[in-house]
Design a protein around this motif. Structure first.
Motif, PDB file in Angstrom:
ATOM      1  N   GLU A 238      24.029   8.624  18.418  1.00 56.19           N
ATOM      2  CA  GLU A 238      23.794   7.593  19.440  1.00 56.19           C
ATOM      3  C   GLU A 238      24.645   7.891  20.673  1.00 56.19           C
ATOM      4  OE1 GLU A 238      22.963   3.844  16.365  1.00 56.19           O
ATOM      5  OE2 GLU A 238      24.745   3.826  17.650  1.00 56.19           O
ATOM      6  N   VAL A 239      24.055   7.620  21.814  1.00 54.92           N
ATOM      7  CA  VAL A 239      24.790   7.765  23.077  1.00 54.92           C
ATOM      8  C   VAL A 239      24.691   6.437  23.827  1.00 54.92           C
ATOM      9  CG1 VAL A 239      24.929   8.997  25.283  1.00 54.92           C
ATOM     10  CG2 VAL A 239      24.306  10.239  23.198  1.00 54.92           C
ATOM     11  N   ILE A 240      25.836   5.898  24.208  1.00 48.68           N
ATOM     12  CA  ILE A 240      25.853   4.620  24.930  1.00 48.68           C
ATOM     13  C   ILE A 240      25.630   4.888  26.410  1.00 48.68           C
ATOM     14  CG2 ILE A 240      27.252   2.596  25.499  1.00 48.68           C
ATOM     15  CD1 ILE A 240      28.677   3.009  22.789  1.00 48.68           C
ATOM     16  N   VAL A 241      24.711   4.131  26.989  1.00 49.78           N
ATOM     17  CA  VAL A 241      24.242   4.429  28.346  1.00 49.78           C
ATOM     18  C   VAL A 241      23.882   3.107  29.029  1.00 49.78           C
ATOM     19  CG1 VAL A 241      21.820   4.742  27.622  1.00 49.78           C
ATOM     20  CG2 VAL A 241      22.652   6.026  29.571  1.00 49.78           C
ATOM     21  N   PRO A 242      24.003   3.022  30.355  1.00 45.08           N
ATOM     22  CA  PRO A 242      23.551   1.796  31.029  1.00 45.08           C
ATOM     23  C   PRO A 242      22.033   1.799  31.213  1.00 45.08           C
ATOM     24  CG  PRO A 242      24.429   3.339  32.637  1.00 45.08           C
ATOM     25  CD  PRO A 242      24.635   3.974  31.285  1.00 45.08           C
ATOM     26  N   PRO A 243      21.385   0.632  31.189  1.00 42.86           N
ATOM     27  CA  PRO A 243      19.945   0.581  31.470  1.00 42.86           C
ATOM     28  C   PRO A 243      19.675   0.488  32.962  1.00 42.86           C
ATOM     29  CG  PRO A 243      20.724  -1.519  30.582  1.00 42.86           C
ATOM     30  CD  PRO A 243      21.928  -0.662  30.770  1.00 42.86           C
ATOM     31  N   TYR A 244      20.748   0.418  33.754  1.00 45.48           N
ATOM     32  CA  TYR A 244      20.598   0.322  35.212  1.00 45.48           C
ATOM     33  C   TYR A 244      20.935   1.686  35.802  1.00 45.48           C
ATOM     34  CZ  TYR A 244      20.706  -1.642  39.874  1.00 45.48           C
ATOM     35  OH  TYR A 244      20.431  -1.901  41.200  1.00 45.48           O
ATOM     36  N   THR A 245      19.932   2.586  35.777  1.00 44.26           N
ATOM     37  CA  THR A 245      20.126   3.963  36.235  1.00 44.26           C
ATOM     38  C   THR A 245      18.758   4.597  36.441  1.00 44.26           C
ATOM     39  OG1 THR A 245      21.116   6.125  35.690  1.00 44.26           O
ATOM     40  CG2 THR A 245      20.298   4.848  33.838  1.00 44.26           C
ATOM     41  N   PHE A 246      18.762   5.853  36.888  1.00 47.14           N
ATOM     42  CA  PHE A 246      17.508   6.603  36.979  1.00 47.14           C
ATOM     43  C   PHE A 246      17.067   6.997  35.566  1.00 47.14           C
ATOM     44  CE2 PHE A 246      15.267  10.736  37.738  1.00 47.14           C
ATOM     45  CZ  PHE A 246      14.176  10.191  38.392  1.00 47.14           C
TER      46      PHE A 246
ATOM     47  N   PRO B 150      19.320   6.506  22.665  1.00 46.79           N
ATOM     48  CA  PRO B 150      20.067   5.790  23.702  1.00 46.79           C
ATOM     49  C   PRO B 150      20.386   4.372  23.236  1.00 46.79           C
ATOM     50  CG  PRO B 150      17.758   6.055  24.340  1.00 46.79           C
ATOM     51  CD  PRO B 150      17.904   6.688  22.997  1.00 46.79           C
ATOM     52  N   VAL B 151      21.615   3.946  23.427  1.00 46.91           N
ATOM     53  CA  VAL B 151      22.026   2.579  23.087  1.00 46.91           C
ATOM     54  C   VAL B 151      22.491   1.933  24.389  1.00 46.91           C
ATOM     55  CG1 VAL B 151      23.689   1.189  21.799  1.00 46.91           C
ATOM     56  CG2 VAL B 151      22.673   3.207  20.740  1.00 46.91           C
ATOM     57  N   PHE B 152      21.824   0.831  24.755  1.00 48.81           N
ATOM     58  CA  PHE B 152      22.079   0.271  26.084  1.00 48.81           C
ATOM     59  C   PHE B 152      23.224  -0.731  26.088  1.00 48.81           C
ATOM     60  CE2 PHE B 152      17.600   1.610  26.331  1.00 48.81           C
ATOM     61  CZ  PHE B 152      17.697   2.448  27.432  1.00 48.81           C
TER      62      PHE B 152
ATOM     63  N   CYS C  83      29.059  -1.794  21.578  1.00 46.98           N
ATOM     64  CA  CYS C  83      27.960  -0.897  21.153  1.00 46.98           C
ATOM     65  C   CYS C  83      28.433   0.259  20.271  1.00 46.98           C
ATOM     66  CB  CYS C  83      27.271  -0.303  22.386  1.00 46.98           C
ATOM     67  SG  CYS C  83      26.394  -1.519  23.357  1.00 46.98           S
ATOM     68  N   ILE C  84      29.750   0.430  20.139  1.00 44.96           N
ATOM     69  CA  ILE C  84      30.261   1.565  19.346  1.00 44.96           C
ATOM     70  C   ILE C  84      29.906   1.376  17.866  1.00 44.96           C
ATOM     71  CG2 ILE C  84      32.376   2.719  18.525  1.00 44.96           C
ATOM     72  CD1 ILE C  84      32.290   3.310  21.422  1.00 44.96           C
ATOM     73  N   THR C  85      29.341   2.422  17.274  1.00 48.56           N
ATOM     74  CA  THR C  85      29.081   2.417  15.828  1.00 48.56           C
ATOM     75  C   THR C  85      29.565   3.754  15.250  1.00 48.56           C
ATOM     76  OG1 THR C  85      26.946   3.558  15.829  1.00 48.56           O
ATOM     77  CG2 THR C  85      26.883   1.179  16.225  1.00 48.56           C
ATOM     78  N   SER C  86      29.382   3.927  13.946  1.00 50.55           N
ATOM     79  CA  SER C  86      29.802   5.204  13.341  1.00 50.55           C
ATOM     80  C   SER C  86      28.914   6.362  13.822  1.00 50.55           C
ATOM     81  CB  SER C  86      29.746   5.090  11.815  1.00 50.55           C
ATOM     82  OG  SER C  86      28.427   4.728  11.447  1.00 50.55           O
TER      83      SER C  86
ATOM     84  N   PRO D 266      17.800  -4.983  23.679  1.00 55.48           N
ATOM     85  CA  PRO D 266      19.123  -5.046  24.306  1.00 55.48           C
ATOM     86  C   PRO D 266      19.397  -6.417  24.922  1.00 55.48           C
ATOM     87  CG  PRO D 266      17.843  -3.184  25.108  1.00 55.48           C
ATOM     88  CD  PRO D 266      16.899  -4.074  24.372  1.00 55.48           C
ATOM     89  N   ASP D 267      20.678  -6.796  24.903  1.00 51.53           N
ATOM     90  CA  ASP D 267      21.087  -8.064  25.486  1.00 51.53           C
ATOM     91  C   ASP D 267      21.913  -7.712  26.729  1.00 51.53           C
ATOM     92  OD1 ASP D 267      21.876 -10.628  25.965  1.00 51.53           O
ATOM     93  OD2 ASP D 267      23.537 -10.573  24.531  1.00 51.53           O
ATOM     94  N   CYS D 268      21.256  -7.631  27.873  1.00 55.98           N
ATOM     95  CA  CYS D 268      21.916  -7.138  29.088  1.00 55.98           C
ATOM     96  C   CYS D 268      21.638  -8.069  30.276  1.00 55.98           C
ATOM     97  CB  CYS D 268      21.425  -5.724  29.407  1.00 55.98           C
ATOM     98  SG  CYS D 268      21.801  -4.511  28.129  1.00 55.98           S
TER      99      CYS D 268
END
Ligand SMILES: Cc1ncc(COP(=O)(O)O)c(C=O)c1O
Length: 395
Positions: free
Chosen positions: A86-94, A108-110, A128-131, A353-355
């Motif tokens: 998993e990679v944590i990423v913002p949903p407000y991007t290109f 992707p984890v938002f 959002c951090i997981t194993s 996602p809850d954003c």
């Protein structure tokens, strides 16, 4: 300035400089690249630009590639990220920030963003951090560096990579250090709208020898860095990401212009900001003293007056102002539900996602084009008056 009730076009395209900018220096550089005879394959200019850009941002290693999208993909692969991760990423991007993660097979984890800046909210990232988390991919939206102190602490504690999408942030600084040098690795874009452009192009930047070595091999058709002969030396499954000499020739010249242009855009934004501060219906990004330089890729603020943003934008555009809406919330994109996503990641995208801050920005953000901040000062003073008057009319 008498602009109230004025519905006519007040600005023409000539009031705002076109982009990209060039002169005989770029023309000469292109001819020289043409006549040099070696047009690609790790040519002299691509290597020279990599070296100069590395020095400019203050990292050990830069690899020039074809696009910013490819730089992100190579960076993620070079960190060993793939299926099951998993990679944590913002949903407000290109879209490329997210598609690159899925393209290498990861999920992707938002995490939500800060409502005032559009940059990753560290508190949301922490949740959002997981194993399965392997990296946090921070986007310096509008050239404004994320809170790299907080994000570095989270990444360190979790034992995951912190990566930068610095596509908006050539020349921006966090506490005196350049964007692209603030994490384990960074990806840049040199696409034509960017403040440093070669038409297309991208770069991977890092101080990490292992990330560099793997990214280098991936971008050069999997070849070993040294020796081994043509096919015997192919050590991993790579791609061809090598930059053409044309792009590097232009980039070498454009880099010489970058600092002066960043400074001028920042001064231009300050003119807007001074006039717009306190205007009803307009929320400006806060000042952060840790941001010591700004690329000026675009100037972002929020419209939260009574009339919808579409009406506010329409009036700005009718007057001739180069303004547009910001990003949509990326987790709504069809891409995540398409079979291409599932094939690549091996999973359906099912997370809701809850954003709330992303939702707010998707509804309210207004972008004033970065290249327009290079306009004459009197034009920007006039633009600020016009924006204020439209806001007063619609609030
Ligand atoms: C934030 C961000 N990331 C990545 C990219 C992808 O760069 P490119 O268009 O060079 O592939 C862009 C380009 O617009 C971008 O704005």
């Amino acid at each position: 300035m008498a602009v109230r009730n004025e519905t006519a076009r007040l600005f023409t395209a000539k009031d705002f400089p076109s982009w990209p900018q060039y002169d005989e220096r770029e023309e000469k550089a292109l001819i020289e690249a043409l006549e040099a005879g070696q047009w690609g394959t790790l040519g002299k200019r691509a290597l020279e630009f990599a070296d100069r850009f590395a020095k400019y941002i203050g990292v050990e290693k830069v690899i020039c590639v074809n696009t910013g999208t490819q730089a992100l993909e190579l960076l993620l692969r070079a960190c060993g990220i793939g299926r099951g991760d998993e990679v944590i990423v913002p949903p407000y991007t290109f879209v490329a920030t997210v598609s690159a993660i899925a393209w290498v097979g990861a999920m992707p984890v938002f995490a939500d963003v800060d409502a005032d800046t559009g940059c990753l909210d560290p508190a949301s990232v922490q949740k959002c951090i997981t194993s399965r988390t392997k990296a946090i991919l921070a986007v310096h939206v509008a050239g404004r560096p994320c809170d790299m102190d907080a994000l570095s602490a989270i990444a360190r504690n979790a034992g995951v990579y912190l990566l930068e999408d610095a596509a908006h942030a050539h020349g921006s600084e966090w506490k005196g250090r350049k964007a692209g040098s603030l994490a384990d690795g960074a990806a840049f874009s040199f696409q034509s709208s960017k403040v440093l452009t070669g038409g297309e192009g991208g770069a991977v930047a890092t101080n990490n020898e292992e990330i560099w070595a793997r990214a280098w091999q991936y971008h050069n058709s999997g070849r070993a860095i040294k020796g081994g002969g043509e096919l015997g030396g192919v050590v991993l499954m790579g791609t061809n990401g090598r930059m053409a000499e044309w792009e590097a020739a232009i980039l070498l010249r454009q880099l010489e212009r970058l600092d002066a242009q960043c400074k001028k855009r920042a001064e231009g934004a300050a003119i807007l900001e001074e006039a717009l501060r306190g205007t009803p219906g307009i929320s400006l990004p806060p000042h952060d003293r840790r941001i010591t330089a700004w690329s000026g890729f675009l100037y972002q603020f929020r419209w939260n007056g009574a009339s919808p943003r579409s009406e506010f934008l329409q009036k700005l555009r009718e007057r001739g102002l180069p303004c547009s809406a910001g990003y949509p919330a990326l987790y709504r994109m069809g891409m995540l539900r398409d079979v291409s996503f599932e094939r690549s990641t091996g999973k359906k995208f099912t997370i809701e996602p809850d954003c709330p801050n992303t939702e707010l920005l998707a509804k309210e953000a207004v972008w004033f084009k970065g290249s327009a901040l290079l306009a004459e000062r009197k034009t920007l003073h006039k633009a600020a008056v016009v924006i204020t008057e439209i806001a007063q009319e619609l609030v």
